[in-house]
Design an enzyme around this catalytic site. Structure first.
Site, PDB file in Angstrom:
ATOM      1  N   THR A 175     -16.576  -5.338   5.445  1.00 30.44           N
ATOM      2  CA  THR A 175     -16.126  -4.062   5.981  1.00 30.44           C
ATOM      3  C   THR A 175     -17.331  -3.143   6.203  1.00 30.44           C
ATOM      4  O   THR A 175     -18.436  -3.410   5.729  1.00 30.44           O
ATOM      5  CB  THR A 175     -15.145  -3.382   5.022  1.00 30.44           C
ATOM      6  OG1 THR A 175     -15.833  -3.082   3.791  1.00 30.44           O
ATOM      7  CG2 THR A 175     -13.959  -4.291   4.720  1.00 30.44           C
ATOM      8  N   LYS A 176     -17.109  -2.044   6.912  1.00 30.59           N
ATOM      9  CA  LYS A 176     -18.185  -1.071   7.136  1.00 30.59           C
ATOM     10  C   LYS A 176     -18.715  -0.547   5.802  1.00 30.59           C
ATOM     11  O   LYS A 176     -19.922  -0.404   5.599  1.00 30.59           O
ATOM     12  CB  LYS A 176     -17.668   0.078   7.999  1.00 30.59           C
ATOM     13  CG  LYS A 176     -17.327  -0.319   9.424  1.00 30.59           C
ATOM     14  CD  LYS A 176     -16.758   0.858  10.206  1.00 30.59           C
ATOM     15  CE  LYS A 176     -16.360   0.435  11.611  1.00 30.59           C
ATOM     16  NZ  LYS A 176     -15.754   1.566  12.372  1.00 30.59           N
ATOM     17  N   PHE A 177     -17.810  -0.268   4.879  1.00 35.01           N
ATOM     18  CA  PHE A 177     -18.207   0.226   3.564  1.00 35.01           C
ATOM     19  C   PHE A 177     -19.047  -0.817   2.835  1.00 35.01           C
ATOM     20  O   PHE A 177     -20.072  -0.508   2.224  1.00 35.01           O
ATOM     21  CB  PHE A 177     -16.955   0.562   2.753  1.00 35.01           C
ATOM     22  CG  PHE A 177     -17.234   0.948   1.327  1.00 35.01           C
ATOM     23  CD1 PHE A 177     -17.639   2.234   1.004  1.00 35.01           C
ATOM     24  CD2 PHE A 177     -17.095   0.025   0.302  1.00 35.01           C
ATOM     25  CE1 PHE A 177     -17.909   2.594  -0.307  1.00 35.01           C
ATOM     26  CE2 PHE A 177     -17.361   0.370  -1.012  1.00 35.01           C
ATOM     27  CZ  PHE A 177     -17.761   1.661  -1.313  1.00 35.01           C
ATOM     28  N   GLU A 178     -18.623  -2.074   2.922  1.00 36.89           N
ATOM     29  CA  GLU A 178     -19.337  -3.149   2.234  1.00 36.89           C
ATOM     30  C   GLU A 178     -20.721  -3.375   2.844  1.00 36.89           C
ATOM     31  O   GLU A 178     -21.707  -3.576   2.128  1.00 36.89           O
ATOM     32  CB  GLU A 178     -18.506  -4.428   2.318  1.00 36.89           C
ATOM     33  CG  GLU A 178     -18.952  -5.535   1.403  1.00 36.89           C
ATOM     34  CD  GLU A 178     -18.010  -6.717   1.438  1.00 36.89           C
ATOM     35  OE1 GLU A 178     -18.395  -7.776   0.924  1.00 36.89           O
ATOM     36  OE2 GLU A 178     -16.894  -6.576   1.984  1.00 36.89           O
ATOM     37  N   ASP A 217     -17.119  -4.612  -5.745  1.00 32.74           N
ATOM     38  CA  ASP A 217     -18.537  -4.290  -5.629  1.00 32.74           C
ATOM     39  C   ASP A 217     -19.057  -3.606  -6.891  1.00 32.74           C
ATOM     40  O   ASP A 217     -20.125  -3.004  -6.881  1.00 32.74           O
ATOM     41  CB  ASP A 217     -18.799  -3.413  -4.400  1.00 32.74           C
ATOM     42  CG  ASP A 217     -18.004  -2.123  -4.417  1.00 32.74           C
ATOM     43  OD1 ASP A 217     -17.221  -1.912  -5.377  1.00 32.74           O
ATOM     44  OD2 ASP A 217     -18.142  -1.314  -3.478  1.00 32.74           O
ATOM     45  N   ASP A 275      -9.556  -0.084  -7.387  1.00 28.52           N
ATOM     46  CA  ASP A 275     -10.280   1.010  -8.034  1.00 28.52           C
ATOM     47  C   ASP A 275     -10.962   0.490  -9.300  1.00 28.52           C
ATOM     48  O   ASP A 275     -10.307  -0.064 -10.180  1.00 28.52           O
ATOM     49  CB  ASP A 275      -9.316   2.136  -8.383  1.00 28.52           C
ATOM     50  CG  ASP A 275     -10.039   3.424  -8.754  1.00 28.52           C
ATOM     51  OD1 ASP A 275     -10.882   3.378  -9.667  1.00 28.52           O
ATOM     52  OD2 ASP A 275      -9.749   4.461  -8.142  1.00 28.52           O
ATOM     53  N   GLU A 321       0.867  -1.182   0.000  1.00 32.52           N
ATOM     54  CA  GLU A 321       0.000   0.000   0.000  1.00 32.52           C
ATOM     55  C   GLU A 321       0.902   1.230   0.000  1.00 32.52           C
ATOM     56  O   GLU A 321       1.826   1.312   0.812  1.00 32.52           O
ATOM     57  CB  GLU A 321      -0.908   0.001   1.234  1.00 32.52           C
ATOM     58  CG  GLU A 321      -1.780   1.230   1.380  1.00 32.52           C
ATOM     59  CD  GLU A 321      -2.744   1.395   0.209  1.00 32.52           C
ATOM     60  OE1 GLU A 321      -2.583   2.397  -0.516  1.00 32.52           O
ATOM     61  OE2 GLU A 321      -3.625   0.537   0.021  1.00 32.52           O
TER      62      GLU A 321
END
EC number: 2.1.1.33
Length: 249
Positions: free
Chosen positions: A227-230, A192, A156, A106
């Site tokens: 994850t929270k986003f997912e 996603d 991305d 990263e």
């Protein structure tokens, strides 16, 4: 117990393959980076984690084969992660799979600091970080047959069609990763964005050294957390697609 996807011993099915060819105007490997430059501020907590844990868990990028046993202090299965964001999933996976070592690439300092903070809070010892472009790490530090697995989670998607050629999961990179996997090793992608999922499935299916572990898309492996986003996306009705292929002998 959470584990890497089991090798069933039979020849996995293959999803329908496309032509797997990159766009004519794409040059590899220099045109494709494993990251997108993003603005971001390193928080006080992340900066403290970088100072406290960086020397122990962040490796220097050095062209030449990585001595994983020296880097981790033991001999264990080695998993490469390309892009870990803020490290939420990475830390979870390392925690439920203590028998495996995770080499995580990263470039963004806030993300590196966030993962180091999680490492310190949870007492994790099986993560090492390279704050460097993963494509160069693959090219210059990872010999063929050196990996037991690869994770590429939510890269991305480059939504606009004219930007699709910038996507990370392209035939040349997948070919490199396939050669670096040991026989039976796995490549796990997740996204996603359905058009990207379709491209991933097509590109991986076209790689002769890889075979699909499922009939099309794979069930979400138990080791990969939501994850929270997912979770937010799922509440809004968005889909998530896992693609899991294995290196054939």
């Amino acid at each position: 117990m959470h584990s890497i996807p089991a090798d069933t011993g039979h020849t996995p099915s293959r999803a329908p393959a496309g032509n797997g060819s990159p766009p004519a105007d794409v040059a590899f490997p220099k045109a494709i980076k494993s990251y997108v430059r993003r603005a971001g501020r390193t928080t006080t907590g992340q900066a403290k984690a970088l100072e406290t844990f960086g020397s122990q868990f962040v490796l220097d990028y050095t062209p030449g084969p990585l001595d994983a046993q020296a880097a981790f202090g033991r001999a264990a299965p080695l998993i490469l992660e390309i892009g870990f964001g803020m490290g939420e999933a990475t830390a979870h996976i390392a925690g439920v799979r203590p028998q495996d070592d995770f080499l995580c690439c990263e470039v963004h300092e806030p993300g590196v600091g966030a993962l180091l903070k999680r490492i310190g809070e949870r007492g994790l010892t099986n993560i090492r970080i390279l704050q460097h472009d993963a494509v160069e790490v693959i090219d210059h530090m990872l010999p063929e047959g050196s990996l037991d697995g690869v994770h590429i989670f939510f890269p991305d998607p480059w939504h606009k069609k004219r930007h699709n050629k910038r996507r990370l999961v392209q035939p040349p990179l997948v070919a490199k990763l396939a050669r670096r996997l040991k026989p039976g090793g796995y490549l796990h992608c997740a996204t996603d964005w359905q058009p990207y999922a379709e491209q991933m499935l097509e590109v991986l299916s076209a790689e002769p050294l890889l075979a699909n572990s499922a009939d099309g898309y794979a069930p979400q492996p138990d080791y990969r957390p939501l994850t929270k986003f997912e979770n937010r996306g799922l509440r809004l009705g968005h889909g998530v697609w896992d693609i899991l292929f294995r290196r054939v002998a």
